[in-house]
Write a protein that holds these residues in place. Structure first.
Motif, PDB file in Angstrom:
ATOM      1  N   ILE A   7      99.166 -61.618  59.961  1.00 33.04           N
ATOM      2  CA  ILE A   7      98.836 -63.023  60.157  1.00 33.04           C
ATOM      3  C   ILE A   7      99.088 -63.765  58.855  1.00 33.04           C
ATOM      4  O   ILE A   7      98.651 -63.325  57.794  1.00 33.04           O
ATOM      5  CB  ILE A   7      97.358 -63.197  60.560  1.00 33.04           C
ATOM      6  N   LEU A   8      99.792 -64.870  58.942  1.00 34.69           N
ATOM      7  CA  LEU A   8      99.962 -65.783  57.814  1.00 34.69           C
ATOM      8  C   LEU A   8      99.067 -66.974  58.112  1.00 34.69           C
ATOM      9  O   LEU A   8      99.256 -67.671  59.111  1.00 34.69           O
ATOM     10  CB  LEU A   8     101.413 -66.223  57.669  1.00 34.69           C
ATOM     11  N   PHE A   9      98.086 -67.195  57.269  1.00 30.58           N
ATOM     12  CA  PHE A   9      97.081 -68.229  57.491  1.00 30.58           C
ATOM     13  C   PHE A   9      97.276 -69.324  56.453  1.00 30.58           C
ATOM     14  O   PHE A   9      97.116 -69.093  55.259  1.00 30.58           O
ATOM     15  CB  PHE A   9      95.698 -67.592  57.393  1.00 30.58           C
ATOM     16  N   ALA A  21      87.971 -73.601  51.628  1.00 28.50           N
ATOM     17  CA  ALA A  21      88.194 -72.315  50.964  1.00 28.50           C
ATOM     18  C   ALA A  21      87.287 -71.232  51.539  1.00 28.50           C
ATOM     19  O   ALA A  21      87.742 -70.119  51.838  1.00 28.50           O
ATOM     20  CB  ALA A  21      87.984 -72.453  49.464  1.00 28.50           C
ATOM     21  N   ILE A  22      86.011 -71.528  51.717  1.00 30.19           N
ATOM     22  CA  ILE A  22      85.067 -70.544  52.249  1.00 30.19           C
ATOM     23  C   ILE A  22      85.376 -70.241  53.711  1.00 30.19           C
ATOM     24  O   ILE A  22      85.384 -69.077  54.135  1.00 30.19           O
ATOM     25  CB  ILE A  22      83.611 -71.041  52.104  1.00 30.19           C
ATOM     26  N   THR A  23      85.654 -71.260  54.505  1.00 28.69           N
ATOM     27  CA  THR A  23      85.956 -71.060  55.914  1.00 28.69           C
ATOM     28  C   THR A  23      87.207 -70.209  56.087  1.00 28.69           C
ATOM     29  O   THR A  23      87.224 -69.274  56.891  1.00 28.69           O
ATOM     30  CB  THR A  23      86.133 -72.412  56.635  1.00 28.69           C
ATOM     31  N   ALA A  24      88.249 -70.511  55.333  1.00 28.61           N
ATOM     32  CA  ALA A  24      89.489 -69.743  55.417  1.00 28.61           C
ATOM     33  C   ALA A  24      89.254 -68.282  55.047  1.00 28.61           C
ATOM     34  O   ALA A  24      89.753 -67.376  55.714  1.00 28.61           O
ATOM     35  CB  ALA A  24      90.551 -70.353  54.503  1.00 28.61           C
ATOM     36  N   GLN A  25      88.485 -68.048  54.003  1.00 27.34           N
ATOM     37  CA  GLN A  25      88.211 -66.677  53.573  1.00 27.34           C
ATOM     38  C   GLN A  25      87.405 -65.918  54.627  1.00 27.34           C
ATOM     39  O   GLN A  25      87.683 -64.754  54.906  1.00 27.34           O
ATOM     40  CB  GLN A  25      87.467 -66.670  52.240  1.00 27.34           C
ATOM     41  N   ARG A  26      86.446 -66.559  55.234  1.00 26.23           N
ATOM     42  CA  ARG A  26      85.637 -65.910  56.282  1.00 26.23           C
ATOM     43  C   ARG A  26      86.487 -65.536  57.493  1.00 26.23           C
ATOM     44  O   ARG A  26      86.343 -64.453  58.059  1.00 26.23           O
ATOM     45  CB  ARG A  26      84.495 -66.826  56.711  1.00 26.23           C
ATOM     46  N   ILE A  27      87.360 -66.440  57.900  1.00 28.76           N
ATOM     47  CA  ILE A  27      88.236 -66.146  59.035  1.00 28.76           C
ATOM     48  C   ILE A  27      89.160 -64.983  58.696  1.00 28.76           C
ATOM     49  O   ILE A  27      89.331 -64.048  59.491  1.00 28.76           O
ATOM     50  CB  ILE A  27      89.036 -67.399  59.448  1.00 28.76           C
ATOM     51  N   ALA A  28      89.768 -65.021  57.512  1.00 20.45           N
ATOM     52  CA  ALA A  28      90.666 -63.946  57.090  1.00 20.45           C
ATOM     53  C   ALA A  28      89.927 -62.617  57.019  1.00 20.45           C
ATOM     54  O   ALA A  28      90.445 -61.585  57.466  1.00 20.45           O
ATOM     55  CB  ALA A  28      91.289 -64.282  55.739  1.00 20.45           C
ATOM     56  N   ASP A  29      88.711 -62.619  56.482  1.00 17.33           N
ATOM     57  CA  ASP A  29      87.918 -61.387  56.406  1.00 17.33           C
ATOM     58  C   ASP A  29      87.636 -60.826  57.800  1.00 17.33           C
ATOM     59  O   ASP A  29      87.668 -59.614  58.010  1.00 17.33           O
ATOM     60  CB  ASP A  29      86.608 -61.635  55.663  1.00 17.33           C
ATOM     61  N   TYR A  36      93.893 -56.318  61.048  1.00 16.51           N
ATOM     62  CA  TYR A  36      95.071 -57.140  60.791  1.00 16.51           C
ATOM     63  C   TYR A  36      95.358 -57.201  59.294  1.00 16.51           C
ATOM     64  O   TYR A  36      94.456 -57.116  58.474  1.00 16.51           O
ATOM     65  CB  TYR A  36      94.866 -58.573  61.282  1.00 16.51           C
ATOM     66  N   GLU A  37      96.616 -57.397  58.959  1.00 19.63           N
ATOM     67  CA  GLU A  37      97.013 -57.685  57.585  1.00 19.63           C
ATOM     68  C   GLU A  37      97.117 -59.204  57.486  1.00 19.63           C
ATOM     69  O   GLU A  37      97.857 -59.828  58.250  1.00 19.63           O
ATOM     70  CB  GLU A  37      98.363 -57.043  57.288  1.00 19.63           C
ATOM     71  N   VAL A  38      96.362 -59.803  56.569  1.00 21.83           N
ATOM     72  CA  VAL A  38      96.277 -61.259  56.489  1.00 21.83           C
ATOM     73  C   VAL A  38      96.715 -61.749  55.115  1.00 21.83           C
ATOM     74  O   VAL A  38      96.301 -61.200  54.093  1.00 21.83           O
ATOM     75  CB  VAL A  38      94.831 -61.751  56.756  1.00 21.83           C
ATOM     76  N   ARG A  39      97.551 -62.782  55.107  1.00 17.96           N
ATOM     77  CA  ARG A  39      97.914 -63.481  53.864  1.00 17.96           C
ATOM     78  C   ARG A  39      97.442 -64.908  53.975  1.00 17.96           C
ATOM     79  O   ARG A  39      97.678 -65.577  54.983  1.00 17.96           O
ATOM     80  CB  ARG A  39      99.420 -63.476  53.649  1.00 17.96           C
ATOM     81  N   LEU A  40      96.773 -65.369  52.941  1.00 20.20           N
ATOM     82  CA  LEU A  40      96.317 -66.758  52.872  1.00 20.20           C
ATOM     83  C   LEU A  40      97.242 -67.522  51.933  1.00 20.20           C
ATOM     84  O   LEU A  40      97.510 -67.072  50.819  1.00 20.20           O
ATOM     85  CB  LEU A  40      94.897 -66.828  52.306  1.00 20.20           C
ATOM     86  N   LEU A  41      97.706 -68.668  52.369  1.00 18.10           N
ATOM     87  CA  LEU A  41      98.513 -69.541  51.521  1.00 18.10           C
ATOM     88  C   LEU A  41      97.904 -70.938  51.540  1.00 18.10           C
ATOM     89  O   LEU A  41      97.580 -71.462  52.605  1.00 18.10           O
ATOM     90  CB  LEU A  41      99.957 -69.606  52.014  1.00 18.10           C
ATOM     91  N   ALA A  42      97.776 -71.515  50.357  1.00 14.93           N
ATOM     92  CA  ALA A  42      97.237 -72.874  50.236  1.00 14.93           C
ATOM     93  C   ALA A  42      98.385 -73.855  50.058  1.00 14.93           C
ATOM     94  O   ALA A  42      99.165 -73.732  49.124  1.00 14.93           O
ATOM     95  CB  ALA A  42      96.283 -72.950  49.050  1.00 14.93           C
TER      96      ALA A  42
END
Length: 48
Positions: A7-9, A21-29, A36-42
């Motif tokens: 997933i690319l988030f 930032a917190i919401t994105a991290q919680r969803i990715a976690d 899943y393998e997750v990458r976060l991009l801002a």
């Protein structure tokens, strides 16, 4: 053969102690905990 689901988030911010930032991290976690393998991009961080 096992395929890794990726997933690319995209989110406005990934650093910081509140808001997006917190919401994105919680969803990715949550996705990571499910295998899943997750990458976060801002996309807005660092823009002036």
């Amino acid at each position: 053969m096992v395929m890794v689901q990726r997933i690319l988030f995209l989110t406005p911010y990934i650093t910081g102690a509140r808001g997006n930032a917190i919401t994105a991290q919680r969803i990715a976690d949550g996705y990571r905990a499910r295998g899943y393998e997750v990458r976060l991009l801002a996309y807005a961080e660092g823009m002036s």
